[in-house]
Design a protein around this motif. Structure first.
Motif, PDB file in Angstrom:
ATOM      1  N   LEU A 160       0.833  -1.207   0.000  1.00  0.00           N
ATOM      2  CA  LEU A 160       0.000   0.000   0.000  1.00  0.00           C
ATOM      3  C   LEU A 160       0.870   1.260   0.000  1.00  0.00           C
ATOM      4  N   GLU A 161       2.003   1.184   0.721  1.00  0.00           N
ATOM      5  CA  GLU A 161       2.936   2.322   0.734  1.00  0.00           C
ATOM      6  C   GLU A 161       3.526   2.554  -0.650  1.00  0.00           C
ATOM      7  N   ASP A 162       3.759   1.442  -1.374  1.00  0.00           N
ATOM      8  CA  ASP A 162       4.304   1.559  -2.729  1.00  0.00           C
ATOM      9  C   ASP A 162       3.375   2.324  -3.664  1.00  0.00           C
ATOM     10  N   ARG A 163       2.096   2.354  -3.302  1.00  0.00           N
ATOM     11  CA  ARG A 163       1.105   3.059  -4.116  1.00  0.00           C
ATOM     12  C   ARG A 163       1.123   4.578  -3.895  1.00  0.00           C
ATOM     13  N   ILE A 164       1.615   4.983  -2.755  1.00  0.00           N
ATOM     14  CA  ILE A 164       1.463   6.383  -2.341  1.00  0.00           C
ATOM     15  C   ILE A 164       2.013   7.380  -3.365  1.00  0.00           C
ATOM     16  N   PRO A 165       3.228   7.163  -3.947  1.00  0.00           N
ATOM     17  CA  PRO A 165       3.731   8.152  -4.921  1.00  0.00           C
ATOM     18  C   PRO A 165       2.766   8.373  -6.096  1.00  0.00           C
ATOM     19  N   GLU A 166       2.207   7.308  -6.656  1.00  0.00           N
ATOM     20  CA  GLU A 166       1.297   7.480  -7.805  1.00  0.00           C
ATOM     21  C   GLU A 166       0.006   8.167  -7.378  1.00  0.00           C
ATOM     22  N   LEU A 167      -0.479   7.831  -6.165  1.00  0.00           N
ATOM     23  CA  LEU A 167      -1.710   8.450  -5.677  1.00  0.00           C
ATOM     24  C   LEU A 167      -1.501   9.939  -5.392  1.00  0.00           C
ATOM     25  N   GLU A 168      -0.308  10.275  -4.856  1.00  0.00           N
ATOM     26  CA  GLU A 168       0.010  11.692  -4.606  1.00  0.00           C
ATOM     27  C   GLU A 168       0.038  12.477  -5.909  1.00  0.00           C
ATOM     28  N   LYS A 188     -10.121   0.399  -1.056  1.00  0.00           N
ATOM     29  CA  LYS A 188     -10.414  -0.722  -1.958  1.00  0.00           C
ATOM     30  C   LYS A 188      -9.160  -1.562  -2.188  1.00  0.00           C
ATOM     31  N   ALA A 189      -8.030  -0.901  -2.398  1.00  0.00           N
ATOM     32  CA  ALA A 189      -6.768  -1.614  -2.626  1.00  0.00           C
ATOM     33  C   ALA A 189      -6.395  -2.455  -1.413  1.00  0.00           C
ATOM     34  N   SER A 190      -6.620  -1.890  -0.217  1.00  0.00           N
ATOM     35  CA  SER A 190      -6.325  -2.624   1.022  1.00  0.00           C
ATOM     36  C   SER A 190      -7.163  -3.909   1.113  1.00  0.00           C
ATOM     37  N   ALA A 191      -8.459  -3.792   0.812  1.00  0.00           N
ATOM     38  CA  ALA A 191      -9.355  -4.968   0.870  1.00  0.00           C
ATOM     39  C   ALA A 191      -8.922  -6.014  -0.152  1.00  0.00           C
ATOM     40  N   LEU A 192      -8.551  -5.563  -1.354  1.00  0.00           N
ATOM     41  CA  LEU A 192      -8.137  -6.503  -2.408  1.00  0.00           C
ATOM     42  C   LEU A 192      -6.814  -7.167  -2.067  1.00  0.00           C
ATOM     43  N   GLU A 193      -5.889  -6.403  -1.474  1.00  0.00           N
ATOM     44  CA  GLU A 193      -4.592  -6.962  -1.080  1.00  0.00           C
ATOM     45  C   GLU A 193      -4.755  -8.055  -0.026  1.00  0.00           C
ATOM     46  N   TYR A 194      -5.614  -7.826   0.958  1.00  0.00           N
ATOM     47  CA  TYR A 194      -5.840  -8.832   2.007  1.00  0.00           C
ATOM     48  C   TYR A 194      -6.317 -10.152   1.395  1.00  0.00           C
ATOM     49  N   LYS A 195      -7.162 -10.037   0.387  1.00  0.00           N
ATOM     50  CA  LYS A 195      -7.720 -11.260  -0.222  1.00  0.00           C
ATOM     51  C   LYS A 195      -6.671 -12.081  -0.950  1.00  0.00           C
ATOM     52  N   ILE A 242      -7.239  -7.533 -10.578  1.00  0.00           N
ATOM     53  CA  ILE A 242      -6.743  -7.122 -11.902  1.00  0.00           C
ATOM     54  C   ILE A 242      -7.775  -6.227 -12.594  1.00  0.00           C
ATOM     55  N   GLN A 243      -9.040  -6.645 -12.540  1.00  0.00           N
ATOM     56  CA  GLN A 243     -10.097  -5.876 -13.188  1.00  0.00           C
ATOM     57  C   GLN A 243     -10.231  -4.486 -12.573  1.00  0.00           C
ATOM     58  N   TYR A 244     -10.061  -4.420 -11.254  1.00  0.00           N
ATOM     59  CA  TYR A 244     -10.141  -3.126 -10.565  1.00  0.00           C
ATOM     60  C   TYR A 244      -9.038  -2.187 -11.074  1.00  0.00           C
ATOM     61  N   GLU A 245      -7.814  -2.726 -11.181  1.00  0.00           N
ATOM     62  CA  GLU A 245      -6.691  -1.908 -11.648  1.00  0.00           C
ATOM     63  C   GLU A 245      -6.888  -1.460 -13.109  1.00  0.00           C
ATOM     64  N   ILE A 246      -7.422  -2.362 -13.940  1.00  0.00           N
ATOM     65  CA  ILE A 246      -7.672  -2.016 -15.348  1.00  0.00           C
ATOM     66  C   ILE A 246      -8.749  -0.929 -15.440  1.00  0.00           C
ATOM     67  N   ASN A 247      -9.784  -1.046 -14.601  1.00  0.00           N
ATOM     68  CA  ASN A 247     -10.838  -0.007 -14.566  1.00  0.00           C
ATOM     69  C   ASN A 247     -10.259   1.337 -14.115  1.00  0.00           C
ATOM     70  N   ILE A 260       0.952   1.446 -12.235  1.00  0.00           N
ATOM     71  CA  ILE A 260      -0.235   0.572 -12.184  1.00  0.00           C
ATOM     72  C   ILE A 260      -0.075  -0.599 -13.139  1.00  0.00           C
ATOM     73  N   VAL A 261       0.422  -0.304 -14.354  1.00  0.00           N
ATOM     74  CA  VAL A 261       0.620  -1.365 -15.354  1.00  0.00           C
ATOM     75  C   VAL A 261       1.581  -2.418 -14.824  1.00  0.00           C
ATOM     76  N   HIS A 262       2.669  -1.960 -14.182  1.00  0.00           N
ATOM     77  CA  HIS A 262       3.643  -2.898 -13.602  1.00  0.00           C
ATOM     78  C   HIS A 262       2.977  -3.792 -12.555  1.00  0.00           C
ATOM     79  N   ARG A 263       2.082  -3.188 -11.755  1.00  0.00           N
ATOM     80  CA  ARG A 263       1.387  -3.961 -10.713  1.00  0.00           C
ATOM     81  C   ARG A 263       0.452  -5.003 -11.346  1.00  0.00           C
ATOM     82  N   VAL A 264      -0.221  -4.638 -12.428  1.00  0.00           N
ATOM     83  CA  VAL A 264      -1.112  -5.595 -13.109  1.00  0.00           C
ATOM     84  C   VAL A 264      -0.306  -6.774 -13.648  1.00  0.00           C
ATOM     85  N   HIS A 265       0.851  -6.478 -14.229  1.00  0.00           N
ATOM     86  CA  HIS A 265       1.718  -7.561 -14.732  1.00  0.00           C
ATOM     87  C   HIS A 265       2.101  -8.510 -13.587  1.00  0.00           C
ATOM     88  N   SER A 266       2.423  -7.942 -12.427  1.00  0.00           N
ATOM     89  CA  SER A 266       2.799  -8.773 -11.262  1.00  0.00           C
ATOM     90  C   SER A 266       1.639  -9.652 -10.823  1.00  0.00           C
TER      91      SER A 266
END
Length: 599
Positions: free
Chosen positions: A9-17, A36-43, A58-63, A88-94
């Protein structure tokens, strides 16, 4: 696990800022994304992983990517893509990498990753995806073809595409589709190089530094592929498919000639070879004149072409007198018949030719059963004075295929449509030839025709006769029809008599009893005594396999003015005792809902 999720979640902060800073998202939206990202990560960090959790993430990130794209277009901001989208694209690939690593056999998951890579032009990533996917799914030729096409068309690498096709053919040495696409690729490569060379020559550039192989330019590699394939893959279909690909390229005349010669030499007796040779005449000898052509000239030319086709077909049915060969000829004639034209003369010629070919095939006793229907339909469509001919054709069909219920049905439909006097006689004749099994459509047609033509007594006699003449399983339908007819034509008393005469005449259907129950309920003086009889008789036949029947019986006792609610307990006990397997549980749960008023 919690630390890993926090880190992600911390890795997301720069893009969100960045999203907030440039005005693409509001602070409130950023917080919603984080939640939403936190809930999806837990799953996806649980021990028991589920595929749908990865798919949802994946669908959430693409949306999210799509939303950012729309916001950018709306405010006209196109900067900071590296800091926002790329992350975001890098995260979807992962996510895809983890999912396909866990569920390797799910081809759709791999294809979704391929589609995502193409959408975001991730060529390097897609190359790796194809490589891993093909190592796991080497048994699927379509995936090899997809990868090779991408190498050829997107990366413009004929060498990589060729390498993939050769690897694929080691796994699938007799796969026609692989050879066809490999053949196409080499011709496309040859065409591309020919264009390049021509452009360089026109620009008067020195071709010394470019190594253009004459073999490649002339499509020799494609010829080698064809020859190799021809040794392994037998049959006309493959050669015709390769020939149709070669025809797309204007430098393959010699290659086309070789394929055509092998067809005529090795498969001279195959109807498909003759079919191709005949249809080829349509494309040959078109008007070369540059002078304007009149409508009449075009019609005349088309007539000549079609006649040349038919001349080849005539030769074919003499050389290969089989049903399949005649079927090819007739199919061609029907196709030409169905083509739209403003010329009445051409339309007339096509119709006459088609009828003539049908007639010749029939006289040769080589007209397939399936085509008699089309012959009759054509006779009836063309002109009213051909109705007599249609009757003759239908009769000829039943003589040739006297054991085919379908042919008799066709003949009878023609006679009924033409209001012929011999309908009854023809029905009688049909049942002399046919066994009881498979005659249900004929009996249904007979009683339907009789209802509109004969007296009620005659129609009822037919219904009664059909019950004994049809196979037991088919007689079930006739009993339902008989019950329905009795009610429509004789009212309640009549249908009651028919029901009484049939209710012990097994086999019976549930619909037979339900129809009688419905008829009783439609009466003003609906008697519960009668309903009980119908339900009891139905339960005797279907009580072990239909829980809804028991529930309907209980509902009737509860809602009917003459019902006895005290009987419900007894009915419930019998149902539980009689129903099989899971139906007991299904019945009990529905019964509980009924008691609480929720059903």
């Amino acid at each position: 696990m919690a630390e890993r999720i926090e880190q992600r979640l911390e890795d997301r902060i720069p893009e969100l800022e960045q999203l907030e800073r440039v005005g693409l998202f509001t602070p409130k939206e950023i917080r919603a994304v984080l939640r939403k990202a936190s809930a999806l990560e837990y799953k996806i960090q649980r021990r028991a992983l589920r595929k749908e959790d990865f798919v949802n993430y994946i669908q959430y990130e693409i949306n999210l990517l799509e939303l950012i794209k729309k916001r950018r277009a709306r405010i006209g901001y196109s900067f900071k893509k590296e800091e926002i989208e790329s992350s975001i694209v890098h995260r979807v690939h992962s996510l895809f990498k983890r999912a396909t690593g866990k569920w390797k056999e799910d081809v759709q998951l791999w294809l979704s990753h391929v589609a995502f890579c193409k959408q975001w032009n991730a060529k390097h990533q897609l190359s790796k995806v194809f490589s891993t996917m093909l190592a796991i799914h080497s048994n699927k030729p379509a995936l090899w073809i997809m990868a090779a096409k991408w190498e050829m068309e997107t990366r413009l690498s004929s060498e990589s595409a060729r390498h993939l096709f050769l690897r694929a053919l080691r796994f699938h040495p007799e796969c026609p589709k692989l050879y066809q696409e490999y053949f196409r690729m080499e011709l496309m490569n040859a065409e591309k190089q020919r264009k390049e060379k021509k452009e360089f020559e026109q620009a008067k550039m020195d071709l010394g530094e470019f190594n253009y192989s004459e073999e490649i330019l002339n499509g020799e590699l494609a010829r080698i592929i064809y020859r190799d394939a021809a040794q392994k893959i037998k049959g006309v279909e493959f050669r015709l498919a390769v020939l149709s690909i070669a025809k797309l390229f204007d430098f393959t005349q010699d290659l086309q000639k070789e394929i055509l010669e092998s067809l005529q030499t090795e498969y001279a007796d195959d109807p498909l070879t003759w079919d191709y040779m005949a249809r080829r005449e349509l494309d040959l000898g078109s008007l070369k004149s540059t002078e304007p052509t009149t409508k009449q000239m075009k019609v005349s030319e088309m007539t000549q072409r079609e006649e040349r086709c038919c001349a080849v077909f005539e030769e074919a049915v003499t050389a290969v007198p089989t049903e399949d060969m005649w079927k090819c000829y007739i199919t061609f004639c029907l196709e030409r018949c169905n083509r739209k034209t403003n010329s009445e003369e051409l339309k007339q010629k096509r119709s006459e030719r088609t009828l003539s070919v049908f007639s010749k095939a029939h006289e040769s006793s080589l007209l397939p059963e399936s085509l008699y229907k089309q012959w009759v339909r054509l006779q009836l469509l063309l002109e009213s004075n051909l109705s007599e001919k249609a009757t003759e054709v239908a009769e000829a069909a039943t003589k040739r295929f006297s054991l085919s219920a379908e042919m008799w049905q066709m003949r009878l439909q023609v006679l009924i449509q033409l209001k012929n006097d011999n309908v009854t006689q023809c029905f009688e004749e049909a049942f002399k030839h046919l066994k009881s099994k498979g005659t249900l459509p004929l009996w249904a047609l007979w009683v339907e025709w009789s209802e509109g033509t004969n007296s009620k007594q005659d129609t009822e006699a037919l219904y009664q006769r059909s019950l004994h003449a049809t196979a037991p399983a088919e007689s079930v339908t006739m009993k339902e029809k008989y019950l329905d007819w009795a009610y429509r034509n004789g009212g309640y008393k009549k249908v009651k008599r028919v029901f009484t005469s049939l209710h012990e005449n097994r086999p019976l259907s549930l619909d037979f009893f339900r129809k009688m129950i419905q008829i009783e309920k439609e009466q003003e003086s609906c008697k519960m005594l009668h309903l009980r009889e119908y339900y009891e008789r139905a339960l005797r036949e279907f009580g072990s396999t239909d829980s809804d029947l028991w529930l309907d019986y209980i509902k009737e006792e509860l809602s009917h003015p003459q019902g006895k609610p005290e009987n419900c307990g007894s009915i419930h006990w019998r149902a539980v005792k009689m129903l099989q397997g899971d139906l007991v549980e299904d019945f009990i749960s529905k019964y509980t809902l009924l008691q609480t008023g929720h059903l």
